[in-house]
Design an enzyme around this catalytic site. Structure first.
Site, PDB file in Angstrom:
ATOM      1  N   HIS A 103       0.018  -1.050   2.380  1.00 23.57           N
ATOM      2  CA  HIS A 103       0.425  -0.767   0.997  1.00 23.57           C
ATOM      3  C   HIS A 103      -0.714  -0.193   0.152  1.00 23.57           C
ATOM      4  CE1 HIS A 103      -1.101  -4.972   0.201  1.00 23.57           C
ATOM      5  NE2 HIS A 103      -1.476  -4.404  -0.932  1.00 23.57           N
ATOM      6  N   ASP A 133       2.232  -4.741   7.533  1.00 22.94           N
ATOM      7  CA  ASP A 133       1.454  -4.239   6.396  1.00 22.94           C
ATOM      8  C   ASP A 133       0.017  -3.915   6.797  1.00 22.94           C
ATOM      9  OD1 ASP A 133       1.009  -3.432   3.767  1.00 22.94           O
ATOM     10  OD2 ASP A 133       0.328  -5.427   3.148  1.00 22.94           O
ATOM     11  N   SER A 206      -6.720  -6.607  -1.597  1.00 21.60           N
ATOM     12  CA  SER A 206      -5.855  -6.316  -0.450  1.00 21.60           C
ATOM     13  C   SER A 206      -6.581  -5.519   0.622  1.00 21.60           C
ATOM     14  CB  SER A 206      -4.633  -5.529  -0.904  1.00 21.60           C
ATOM     15  OG  SER A 206      -3.659  -6.384  -1.427  1.00 21.60           O
TER      16      SER A 206
END
Length: 462
Positions: A103, A133, A206
Site C-alpha cells: 500500500h 500487502d 508502514s
C-alpha cells in the site's frame, strides 16, 4: 535514616534500570539498513480535498498507515494532482532488494528510496502481493547495508521488540514495546498470521522492520487498530517468515502461488461444538465444498470439522487459511477431521488458489409455500436456482414465524441445505427430518444466504 532510605531507593532504581533492555547498540547496527520510501503518483482528487480526512470521523477499524501529502483545495471539478506517499522499508540482500508494504507503493509512477547515508536511489518495482500487502523493490548501488533476518516462528508473547521507521516523515524514529499476541487474524486478511505488538506505529511507519533483541528482523509493520485514526496501543506486523516466502516466489517466478482446499469454513461456537460432538469449541467447520476442488476429491463434506492440518492443531477457523496458504500447490497433506462424532484422517492434494470463486445468489420466485413444525414456511428450489447456487437440492424459506427457526436466526430467502446433518432435497425431506428431531439439544442447520453457506444452531424446546 534518611540516607538509608535514599540509598534503598537509588538501589531499587538501579536494579529496575538494569532489568530493562538497552537498545542503543541494536539501533546503531540496524539503522543503516532501514530506508525511507517516497512514492509519487498522478491522481484526480475530488474538489476541495486538501489532505488527510478528519480522523475523528473515522470509525473503529484496521488502518494501513503511510501518509499522503496533497496540495490545497482546488476548484469545483476533479483535477490532476501529484500525490506523494511516504513509508518505510529495509534492505534484505546485497544486490539491492528492498522490502516494504504494497500500500506504500501501489499505483506509483516513481519510487525513491532514501538511505541513511542520504543517498537517494530510484527503485524498480520487482513485484507485489496485495494478499499479504508486500512489495519487493530493487535498487542499484554498492556497499548496501543488509539487515539480519530472524525467525518469526520463534517469537514469544511478552518478549521485547523494536521498530525503526519514518512516522510523519521523521526519519529513523525508534519505538519499542512487547509482543502482545501471535497469529492474529484480521478482517479481509486471509493469508497473514499477524504479530500483534504495543509498539507505537503511525503514518510513515508502514513497511518498516520490527526487530527482536538480537537485532534480527522478525516482522514488517503494517497496520494498527484504531477508533480515532491514530495509534492506540495495538499494532500489527507481517511475520518475516511469511514475507520472505513471498519474496522468494516473486523473484523466482514473478508471482505468488498459495495452497487451496476449496472449502468455505466458519467458526465453531459452543452450541455448534455440542451439536457436532466436540468436547470444546475448536476447529474449522466446513460449510461448503466447491465442486471438483481438492477438498471434494479428498472426500471432505459439509459438516466436517477440520481439527488439524499437517499436524498443526486448528483451534480457530481463521488459522486454517494461514496454514494451507503456505503449502506449495501439488503437495500431499494430511488433515484430521471429525464427522458424525467420529475422528478420521484424510489425505488431500493441495491445489492452487484460483483467480476468483463466485457463488450466485438465488433469484426471487413465488411458488406456493408449504409449512412445517419449525416455525417457517418453505418451498422447493427451482432447477434454475439449483444451477445458480450449485446445489443438488434444498428448500427456500419464504416466511419465518415465532419458533425455533426465528430463534436460530433463519430468515426468509435462506436456503436450507441440511438439517441435523441430513440432506434436505425437498419440502417432504424437511418434514420427515423435523418430525424426529430431539428436544433440548443443539441441532446444526446448514443454510445458504446470499450465495454464502453457513451453519446455524436450532434448538427444539420441550
Amino acid at each position: 535514616m534518611f540516607s538509608v532510605l535514599v540509598w534503598c531507593l537509588t538501589l531499587a532504581g538501579t536494579v529496575q534500570a538494569a532489568s530493562l533492555p538497552d537498545f542503543t547498540e541494536l539501533v546503531e547496527d540496524a539503522s543503516p539498513g532501514v530506508v525511507n520510501i517516497s512514492a509519487s503518483r498522478s491522481s484526480a482528487s475530488p474538489a476541495g480535498y486538501g489532505g488527510s480526512p478528519d480522523l475523528q470521523q473515522i470509525p473503529e477499524f484496521f488502518r494501513h498507515f503511510f501518509g499522503d501529502q496533497l496540495p490545497g483545495p482546488g476548484g469545483n471539478a476533479p483535477m490532476p494532482r501529484q500525490m506523494q506517499s511516504t513509508g518505510s522499508g529495509f534492505i534484505v540482500s546485497a544486490d539491492g532488494i528492498v522490502l516494504t508494504n504494497n500500500h506504500v507503493v501501489e499505483g506509483a509512477d516513481e519510487i525513491i528510496v532514501r538511505l541513511a547515508d542520504r543517498r537517494e536511489l530510484v527503485a524498480e518495482l520487482v513485484g507485489t502481493d496485495p494478499d499479504t500487502d508486500l512489495a519487493v523493490l530493487k535498487v542499484k548501488a554498492d556497499d548496501l547495508p543488509v539487515l539480519k533476518l530472524g525467525k518469526s516462528s520463534k517469537l514469544k508473547v511478552g518478549e521485547w521488540v523494536l521498530a525503526i521507521g519514518s512516522p510523519f516523515g521523521f526519519d529513523y524514529t525508534v519505538t519499542a514495546g512487547i509482543v502482545s499476541a501471535l497469529a492474529r487474524s484480521l478482517p479481509s486478511e486471509n493469508y497473514v498470521p499477524f504479530i500483534q505488538t504495543d509498539v507505537a506505529i503511525n503514518p510513515g511507519n508502514s513497511g518498516g522492520p520490527l526487530f527482536n533483541l538480537d537485532g534480527e528482523v522478525v516482522g514488517i509493520n503494517s497496520q494498527i487498530y484504531t477508533r480515532s485514526g491514530g495509534f492506540m496501543g495495538v499494532s500489527f506486523a507481517i511475520p518475516i517468515d511469511v514475507a520472505m516466502n513471498v519474496v522468494e516466489q516473486i523473484r523466482e517466478t514473478g508471482q505468488v502461488r498459495r495452497g487451496w482446499l476449496g472449502v468455505l469454513i466458519q467458526e465453531v461456537n459452543r452450541d455448534l461444538a455440542e451439536s457436532f460432538g466436540l468436547s470444546k469449541p475448536h476447529g474449522a467447520l466446513v460449510a461448503q465444498v466447491m465442486p471438483e476442488s481438492p477438498a471434494a476429491k479428498a472426500g471432505l463434506k459439509p459438516g466436517d470439522v477440520i481439527l488439524s492440518f499437517e499436524d498443526d492443531e486448528i483451534n480457530l477457523s481463521s488459522e486454517l487459511p494461514h496454514r494451507v496458504g503456505r503449502v506449495k500447490p501439488g503437495t500431499e497433506a494430511e488433515m484430521e477431521i471429525i464427522r458424525a462424532g467420529k475422528r478420521q484422517t484424510l489425505d488431500i492434494i493441495v491445489g492452487q488458489v484460483p483467480g476468483s470463486d463466485e457463488v450466485a445468489a438465488a433469484p426471487s420466485a413465488k411458488p406456493s409455500a408449504d409449512s412445517n413444525t419449525l416455525g417457517m414456511e418453505v418451498r422447493d428450489l427451482t432447477s434454475q436456482e439449483k444451477a445458480q447456487l450449485q446445489l443438488s437440492g434444498g428448500v427456500v424459506v419464504t416466511n419465518v414465524m415465532t419458533g425455533p427457526a426465528a430463534a436460530a436466526g433463519i430468515r426468509a430467502g435462506d436456503v436450507i441445505s441440511t438439517l441435523n446433518n441430513e440432506r434436505v432435497n425437498s419440502v417432504s425431506d424437511l418434514r420427515a427430518i423435523a418430525s424426529k428431531l430431539p428436544s433440548d439439544k443443539s441441532i446444526p442447520v446448514l443454510i445458504v444466504r446470499n450465495g454464502n453457506p453457513a451453519f446455524v444452531v436450532m434448538r427444539i424446546e420441550d
